[in-house]
Design an enzyme around this catalytic site. Sequence first.
Site, PDB file in Angstrom:
ATOM      1  CE  LYS A  60      -4.122  -2.010   2.187  1.00 35.02           C
ATOM      2  NZ  LYS A  60      -3.668  -3.408   2.184  1.00 35.02           N
ATOM      3  CD  GLU A  73      14.044   3.982  14.709  1.00 34.63           C
ATOM      4  OE1 GLU A  73      12.869   4.110  15.081  1.00 34.63           O
ATOM      5  OE2 GLU A  73      14.405   4.172  13.527  1.00 34.63           O
ATOM      6  NE  ARG A  97       9.502  -1.099  11.711  1.00 31.65           N
ATOM      7  CZ  ARG A  97       8.476  -0.267  11.609  1.00 31.65           C
ATOM      8  NH1 ARG A  97       8.635   0.866  10.931  1.00 31.65           N
ATOM      9  NH2 ARG A  97       7.307  -0.555  12.140  1.00 31.65           N
ATOM     10  CG  HIS A 120      10.305   5.887  13.243  1.00 33.22           C
ATOM     11  ND1 HIS A 120      10.869   4.658  13.531  1.00 33.22           N
ATOM     12  CD2 HIS A 120       9.160   5.603  12.569  1.00 33.22           C
ATOM     13  CE1 HIS A 120      10.096   3.687  13.063  1.00 33.22           C
ATOM     14  NE2 HIS A 120       9.057   4.255  12.475  1.00 33.22           N
ATOM     15  CD  GLN A 121       9.473  14.340  11.094  1.00 37.02           C
ATOM     16  OE1 GLN A 121      10.497  14.629  11.691  1.00 37.02           O
ATOM     17  NE2 GLN A 121       8.642  15.265  10.606  1.00 37.02           N
ATOM     18  CB  ALA A 122       7.408   8.550   7.573  1.00 37.06           C
TER      19      ALA A 122
END
Length: 331
Positions: free
Chosen positions: A153, A262, A233, A294-296
Amino acid sequence: MEILAFGVQADEKPLIERAFHGHDEIRCLDVFLNEDTAPIAAGHEIVSTSVNADLGAGVLEILAAGGTRMVAQRSTGFNNIDLDTAGRLGMTVARVSYYSPYSVAEFAWTLAMAVNRRIVRASTRTRDFDFRLHGLMGRDMHGRTAGVLGTGKIGEAFARIAHGFGMRLLGWDVAENPACMELGMRYVPKDELLARSDLVTLHLPLMAETRHLIDGAALKSMRDDAVLVNSSRGGLIDTAALVGELRAGRFTGVGLDVYEAEAGLFFLDKSLEAIADDTLARLVTFPNVLVTSHQAYYTEDAVGQIVDATVQNVLDYREGRRSENVLVPRS
């Protein structure tokens, strides 16, 4: 019954409290779940966790001893959870199998365009009233080739945006996506995709088979002027090998929203501390690299869907129902 939620961001807290209102009491903590914080959950049958929680065997043992019987993870990925141990302990584990793919795809494109058009460097200059254009030249994406590794997706949403830019599309996945093929995507072997793509983007889960999918050899097969984006990832890329290629002056730009080490860094304020991770410290010094934390996924739409799905997972657990979100069923 009070549910304990670990790793809750300030922007996320009101969405969680509003979603659970009328169902359960929920206490939100900004600390992340690990062996040191797991004892806080004692007496809570249900805990909710974030993507960077430590849900290894040791933590699960502590949770189970304290009475926890369900873990509701607020993410799609679950590589941080020891599912075998959870099953042995009789704990139910659920995740969020779906949320807005556009949040991640759009952010991946944000990273790609930011490094291609040198946006961060330009912004830093203009804040100092330096309006020179030297070193800011980018390239049109129109007419170039985008290689999409992982065409589910999110990969499909990325491909649709690339199609709008007028790009050629190459894809690689275990299964071909008909919607991507309708956009003109050709599925090719990974090595061919890497060698031919001007822009390479990763949209794959992290598993044993995909860890360091982009290793030293893969990086060397890419074009010297390619753009590489990872919003999936961190473990998909061998970061030490990437640093080596960057030191050799390769790649137009690299946009990373994730990093393989992270945990214990991302989502936290480390600005007053010395960073012991030499690889990350070196990575962020390259002028053609942009690292975000890691804000997507972090949009109102996506987080709202994640929270709603988490509430439903808890209700399903209470009623003994099983959905596609359940990784370890109730025993």
